[in-house]
Design a protein around this motif. Sequence first.
Motif, short mmCIF file in Angstrom:
data_model
loop_
_atom_site.label_atom_id
_atom_site.label_comp_id
_atom_site.label_asym_id
_atom_site.label_seq_id
_atom_site.Cartn_x
_atom_site.Cartn_y
_atom_site.Cartn_z
N MET A 87 0.83 -1.20 0.00
CA MET A 87 0.00 0.00 0.00
C MET A 87 0.86 1.24 0.00
N THR A 88 1.89 1.25 0.87
CA THR A 88 2.79 2.41 0.97
C THR A 88 3.57 2.62 -0.32
N LEU A 89 4.08 1.53 -0.90
CA LEU A 89 4.81 1.64 -2.16
C LEU A 89 3.90 2.16 -3.28
N ILE A 107 -4.29 15.78 6.80
CA ILE A 107 -5.52 15.42 7.48
C ILE A 107 -5.98 14.02 7.03
N ALA A 108 -5.89 13.75 5.72
CA ALA A 108 -6.29 12.44 5.21
C ALA A 108 -5.43 11.33 5.81
N ALA A 109 -4.12 11.56 5.87
CA ALA A 109 -3.21 10.57 6.44
C ALA A 109 -3.51 10.34 7.92
N LEU A 110 -3.81 11.43 8.63
CA LEU A 110 -4.12 11.32 10.06
C LEU A 110 -5.40 10.52 10.28
N ILE A 141 -19.01 15.07 2.74
CA ILE A 141 -18.90 14.78 4.18
C ILE A 141 -19.31 13.34 4.46
N VAL A 142 -20.44 12.94 3.88
CA VAL A 142 -20.91 11.57 4.05
C VAL A 142 -19.87 10.59 3.49
N GLY A 143 -19.29 10.94 2.35
CA GLY A 143 -18.28 10.09 1.73
C GLY A 143 -17.06 9.90 2.61
N VAL A 144 -16.60 10.97 3.23
CA VAL A 144 -15.45 10.88 4.13
C VAL A 144 -15.78 9.95 5.30
N LEU A 145 -16.97 10.11 5.87
CA LEU A 145 -17.38 9.25 6.99
C LEU A 145 -17.44 7.79 6.56
N ILE A 146 -17.94 7.54 5.36
CA ILE A 146 -18.03 6.17 4.87
C ILE A 146 -16.64 5.56 4.70
N PHE A 147 -15.72 6.32 4.11
CA PHE A 147 -14.40 5.74 3.84
C PHE A 147 -13.53 5.63 5.09
N VAL A 148 -13.70 6.52 6.06
CA VAL A 148 -12.94 6.32 7.31
C VAL A 148 -13.48 5.09 8.04
N GLY A 149 -14.81 4.87 7.93
CA GLY A 149 -15.39 3.67 8.51
C GLY A 149 -14.91 2.42 7.79
N VAL A 164 -1.90 -8.41 -1.71
CA VAL A 164 -1.90 -7.37 -2.76
C VAL A 164 -3.29 -6.76 -2.90
N ILE A 165 -4.32 -7.61 -2.88
CA ILE A 165 -5.69 -7.11 -2.93
C ILE A 165 -5.99 -6.26 -1.70
N GLY A 166 -5.47 -6.69 -0.56
CA GLY A 166 -5.64 -5.91 0.66
C GLY A 166 -4.97 -4.55 0.56
N ALA A 167 -3.79 -4.52 -0.03
CA ALA A 167 -3.08 -3.26 -0.22
C ALA A 167 -3.87 -2.33 -1.13
N LEU A 168 -4.45 -2.89 -2.18
CA LEU A 168 -5.28 -2.09 -3.09
C LEU A 168 -6.50 -1.53 -2.37
N THR A 169 -7.11 -2.35 -1.52
CA THR A 169 -8.30 -1.92 -0.78
C THR A 169 -7.98 -0.74 0.13
N LEU A 170 -6.91 -0.84 0.91
CA LEU A 170 -6.54 0.25 1.81
C LEU A 170 -6.06 1.47 1.02
N TYR A 171 -5.38 1.24 -0.09
CA TYR A 171 -4.96 2.33 -0.97
C TYR A 171 -6.18 3.13 -1.42
N LEU A 172 -7.22 2.43 -1.86
CA LEU A 172 -8.43 3.09 -2.33
C LEU A 172 -9.14 3.84 -1.20
N ASP A 173 -9.14 3.25 0.00
CA ASP A 173 -9.72 3.95 1.15
C ASP A 173 -9.02 5.29 1.37
N PHE A 174 -7.69 5.25 1.38
CA PHE A 174 -6.92 6.47 1.63
C PHE A 174 -7.12 7.51 0.53
#
Length: 233
Positions: free
Chosen positions: A29-31, A119-122, A173-181, A208-218
Amino acid sequence: MGNEYVSKTPASEEKLLQQRFMVWVYRWMTLGLALTAVIAMLVFYNKTLLTYISNSNWIFMGMILAELAVVFILSFNIQRMSISMAIIMFLLYSILNGFTVSVIISLYTAASVGYTLFIAALMFGIMSIYGYFTQKDLTRFGNLLTMGLIGLIIAFIINIIWFNSTVYWILSIVGVLIFVGLTAFDTQRLKQIGESATPGEASMKLGVIGALTLYLDFINIFFLLLGMSARRS
Protein backbone atom coordinates in the motif's frame (compact mmCIF):
# COMPACT_ATOMS: atom_id res chain seq x y z
CA MET A 1 9.43 -13.16 -1.49
CA GLY A 2 7.74 -16.55 -1.44
CA ASN A 3 9.62 -17.52 1.72
CA GLU A 4 8.14 -14.58 3.57
CA TYR A 5 5.30 -16.73 4.90
CA VAL A 6 6.06 -19.58 7.24
CA SER A 7 3.96 -22.70 7.58
CA LYS A 8 0.81 -22.21 9.55
CA THR A 9 0.94 -23.62 13.05
CA PRO A 10 -1.92 -23.97 15.57
CA ALA A 11 -1.05 -21.18 17.98
CA SER A 12 2.60 -20.34 18.56
CA GLU A 13 3.28 -18.82 15.14
CA GLU A 14 -0.26 -17.73 14.24
CA LYS A 15 0.39 -14.23 15.56
CA LEU A 16 3.66 -14.00 13.65
CA LEU A 17 1.93 -15.15 10.45
CA GLN A 18 -0.73 -12.48 10.90
CA GLN A 19 1.86 -9.78 11.51
CA ARG A 20 3.83 -10.76 8.42
CA PHE A 21 0.68 -10.70 6.35
CA MET A 22 -0.21 -7.19 7.56
CA VAL A 23 3.36 -5.97 6.99
CA TRP A 24 3.08 -7.32 3.44
CA VAL A 25 -0.23 -5.44 2.96
CA TYR A 26 1.02 -2.13 4.35
CA ARG A 27 4.31 -2.42 2.47
CA TRP A 28 2.60 -2.60 -0.92
CA MET A 29 0.00 0.00 0.00
CA THR A 30 2.79 2.41 0.97
CA LEU A 31 4.81 1.64 -2.16
CA GLY A 32 1.70 2.17 -4.28
CA LEU A 33 0.96 5.53 -2.69
CA ALA A 34 4.62 6.57 -3.00
CA LEU A 35 4.64 5.64 -6.69
CA THR A 36 1.44 7.61 -7.24
CA ALA A 37 2.95 10.64 -5.49
CA VAL A 38 6.15 10.48 -7.56
CA ILE A 39 4.27 10.20 -10.87
CA ALA A 40 1.88 12.98 -9.83
CA MET A 41 4.77 15.33 -9.02
CA LEU A 42 6.65 14.52 -12.23
CA VAL A 43 3.58 15.23 -14.34
CA PHE A 44 2.66 18.30 -12.27
CA TYR A 45 6.04 19.94 -12.90
CA ASN A 46 5.98 19.00 -16.58
CA LYS A 47 3.62 21.81 -17.59
CA THR A 48 3.46 20.72 -21.23
CA LEU A 49 2.30 17.21 -20.34
CA LEU A 50 0.00 18.46 -17.57
CA THR A 51 -1.67 20.97 -19.89
CA TYR A 52 -2.06 18.34 -22.59
CA ILE A 53 -3.80 15.90 -20.21
CA SER A 54 -5.88 18.62 -18.52
CA ASN A 55 -7.14 20.03 -21.82
CA SER A 56 -8.05 16.64 -23.27
CA ASN A 57 -11.20 15.24 -21.72
CA TRP A 58 -10.84 12.06 -23.77
CA ILE A 59 -7.37 11.33 -22.40
CA PHE A 60 -8.36 12.11 -18.82
CA MET A 61 -11.50 9.96 -19.01
CA GLY A 62 -9.50 7.24 -20.77
CA MET A 63 -7.09 7.13 -17.83
CA ILE A 64 -9.95 6.86 -15.35
CA LEU A 65 -11.53 4.04 -17.35
CA ALA A 66 -8.14 2.31 -17.55
CA GLU A 67 -7.82 2.55 -13.76
CA LEU A 68 -11.27 1.02 -13.31
CA ALA A 69 -10.37 -1.75 -15.74
CA VAL A 70 -7.17 -2.58 -13.85
CA VAL A 71 -9.03 -2.68 -10.52
CA PHE A 72 -11.72 -4.90 -12.04
CA ILE A 73 -9.21 -7.29 -13.60
CA LEU A 74 -7.10 -7.47 -10.45
CA SER A 75 -10.08 -7.98 -8.15
CA PHE A 76 -11.87 -10.65 -10.16
CA ASN A 77 -8.95 -12.53 -11.71
CA ILE A 78 -6.50 -12.54 -8.82
CA GLN A 79 -6.68 -16.32 -8.38
CA ARG A 80 -5.60 -16.90 -11.98
CA MET A 81 -2.62 -14.53 -11.75
CA SER A 82 0.86 -15.16 -10.53
CA ILE A 83 2.02 -13.04 -7.61
CA SER A 84 4.33 -11.16 -9.98
CA MET A 85 1.45 -10.28 -12.31
CA ALA A 86 -0.73 -9.19 -9.37
CA ILE A 87 2.02 -6.84 -8.17
CA ILE A 88 2.55 -5.48 -11.70
CA MET A 89 -1.19 -4.76 -12.03
CA PHE A 90 -1.25 -3.00 -8.68
CA LEU A 91 1.76 -0.86 -9.59
CA LEU A 92 0.21 -0.10 -12.98
CA TYR A 93 -2.89 1.19 -11.22
CA SER A 94 -0.71 3.33 -8.94
CA ILE A 95 1.05 4.83 -11.97
CA LEU A 96 -2.20 5.58 -13.81
CA ASN A 97 -3.65 7.15 -10.70
CA GLY A 98 -0.56 9.36 -10.48
CA PHE A 99 -1.56 11.00 -13.77
CA THR A 100 -5.10 11.52 -12.50
CA VAL A 101 -3.91 12.96 -9.20
CA SER A 102 -1.58 15.42 -10.97
CA VAL A 103 -4.50 16.93 -12.88
CA ILE A 104 -6.70 17.18 -9.79
CA ILE A 105 -4.11 18.75 -7.49
CA SER A 106 -3.26 21.33 -10.17
CA LEU A 107 -6.66 22.88 -9.44
CA TYR A 108 -5.72 23.64 -5.84
CA THR A 109 -3.06 25.61 -4.03
CA ALA A 110 -0.01 23.79 -2.68
CA ALA A 111 -0.96 24.72 0.88
CA SER A 112 -4.44 23.29 0.42
CA VAL A 113 -3.09 20.03 -1.03
CA GLY A 114 -0.47 19.67 1.71
CA TYR A 115 -2.95 20.37 4.51
CA THR A 116 -5.53 17.99 3.04
CA LEU A 117 -2.91 15.26 2.61
CA PHE A 118 -1.92 15.60 6.27
CA ILE A 119 -5.52 15.42 7.48
CA ALA A 120 -6.29 12.44 5.21
CA ALA A 121 -3.21 10.57 6.44
CA LEU A 122 -4.12 11.32 10.06
CA MET A 123 -7.71 10.14 9.65
CA PHE A 124 -6.65 7.01 7.77
CA GLY A 125 -3.94 6.18 10.31
CA ILE A 126 -6.22 6.57 13.32
CA MET A 127 -8.99 4.45 11.82
CA SER A 128 -6.62 1.76 10.58
CA ILE A 129 -5.06 1.48 14.03
CA TYR A 130 -8.54 1.30 15.55
CA GLY A 131 -9.58 -1.41 13.10
CA TYR A 132 -6.48 -3.44 13.93
CA PHE A 133 -6.70 -3.29 17.71
CA THR A 134 -10.43 -3.09 18.44
CA GLN A 135 -12.10 -6.19 19.85
CA LYS A 136 -15.47 -5.08 18.46
CA ASP A 137 -16.77 -6.99 15.46
CA LEU A 138 -17.16 -4.46 12.64
CA THR A 139 -18.79 -6.85 10.15
CA ARG A 140 -22.27 -5.38 10.58
CA PHE A 141 -20.92 -1.87 10.12
CA GLY A 142 -18.99 -3.00 7.05
CA ASN A 143 -22.18 -4.18 5.38
CA LEU A 144 -23.93 -0.89 6.13
CA LEU A 145 -20.95 1.11 4.89
CA THR A 146 -20.84 -0.89 1.66
CA MET A 147 -24.52 -0.18 1.02
CA GLY A 148 -23.91 3.46 1.90
CA LEU A 149 -21.04 3.58 -0.61
CA ILE A 150 -23.28 2.29 -3.38
CA GLY A 151 -25.87 4.95 -2.54
CA LEU A 152 -23.15 7.60 -2.43
CA ILE A 153 -21.90 6.70 -5.91
CA ILE A 154 -25.44 6.91 -7.31
CA ALA A 155 -26.00 10.26 -5.58
CA PHE A 156 -22.71 11.67 -6.95
CA ILE A 157 -23.66 10.61 -10.47
CA ILE A 158 -27.05 12.30 -10.16
CA ASN A 159 -25.42 15.44 -8.75
CA ILE A 160 -23.03 15.57 -11.71
CA ILE A 161 -26.07 15.92 -13.98
CA TRP A 162 -27.94 18.40 -11.78
CA PHE A 163 -25.07 19.97 -9.90
CA ASN A 164 -25.79 21.60 -6.57
CA SER A 165 -22.86 22.82 -4.46
CA THR A 166 -24.68 22.27 -1.16
CA VAL A 167 -25.55 18.71 -2.11
CA TYR A 168 -21.92 18.17 -3.18
CA TRP A 169 -20.69 19.30 0.25
CA ILE A 170 -23.13 17.02 2.05
CA LEU A 171 -22.19 14.06 -0.14
CA SER A 172 -18.48 14.76 0.40
CA ILE A 173 -18.90 14.78 4.18
CA VAL A 174 -20.91 11.57 4.05
CA GLY A 175 -18.28 10.09 1.73
CA VAL A 176 -15.45 10.88 4.13
CA LEU A 177 -17.38 9.25 6.99
CA ILE A 178 -18.03 6.17 4.87
CA PHE A 179 -14.40 5.74 3.84
CA VAL A 180 -12.94 6.32 7.31
CA GLY A 181 -15.39 3.67 8.51
CA LEU A 182 -14.37 1.35 5.69
CA THR A 183 -10.72 1.87 6.63
CA ALA A 184 -11.38 0.41 10.09
CA PHE A 185 -13.54 -2.39 8.68
CA ASP A 186 -11.08 -3.33 5.93
CA THR A 187 -8.16 -3.33 8.37
CA GLN A 188 -9.99 -5.66 10.75
CA ARG A 189 -11.01 -7.92 7.86
CA LEU A 190 -7.43 -8.12 6.61
CA LYS A 191 -6.22 -8.90 10.12
CA GLN A 192 -8.71 -11.77 10.28
CA ILE A 193 -7.53 -13.01 6.88
CA GLY A 194 -3.97 -12.91 8.18
CA GLU A 195 -4.93 -15.03 11.19
CA SER A 196 -6.18 -17.85 8.98
CA ALA A 197 -3.84 -17.32 6.02
CA THR A 198 -2.10 -20.31 4.49
CA PRO A 199 1.51 -19.97 3.38
CA GLY A 200 2.57 -19.29 -0.19
CA GLU A 201 1.38 -17.31 -3.19
CA ALA A 202 -2.30 -17.43 -2.25
CA SER A 203 -1.71 -15.38 0.90
CA MET A 204 0.60 -13.00 -0.90
CA LYS A 205 -1.99 -12.34 -3.61
CA LEU A 206 -4.62 -11.71 -0.95
CA GLY A 207 -2.16 -9.24 0.55
CA VAL A 208 -1.90 -7.37 -2.76
CA ILE A 209 -5.69 -7.11 -2.93
CA GLY A 210 -5.64 -5.91 0.66
CA ALA A 211 -3.08 -3.26 -0.22
CA LEU A 212 -5.28 -2.09 -3.09
CA THR A 213 -8.30 -1.92 -0.78
CA LEU A 214 -6.54 0.25 1.81
CA TYR A 215 -4.96 2.33 -0.97
CA LEU A 216 -8.43 3.09 -2.33
CA ASP A 217 -9.72 3.95 1.15
CA PHE A 218 -6.92 6.47 1.63
CA ILE A 219 -7.05 8.02 -1.83
CA ASN A 220 -10.82 8.49 -1.65
CA ILE A 221 -10.57 10.18 1.75
CA PHE A 222 -7.96 12.51 0.24
CA PHE A 223 -10.01 13.30 -2.88
CA LEU A 224 -13.20 13.95 -0.93
CA LEU A 225 -11.47 16.23 1.56
CA LEU A 226 -9.67 18.06 -1.24
CA GLY A 227 -12.92 18.56 -3.12
CA MET A 228 -14.33 20.30 -0.06
CA SER A 229 -11.43 22.75 -0.05
CA ALA A 230 -12.24 26.25 -1.34
CA ARG A 231 -8.58 27.08 -1.92
CA ARG A 232 -8.32 26.64 -5.64
CA SER A 233 -5.29 27.91 -7.51
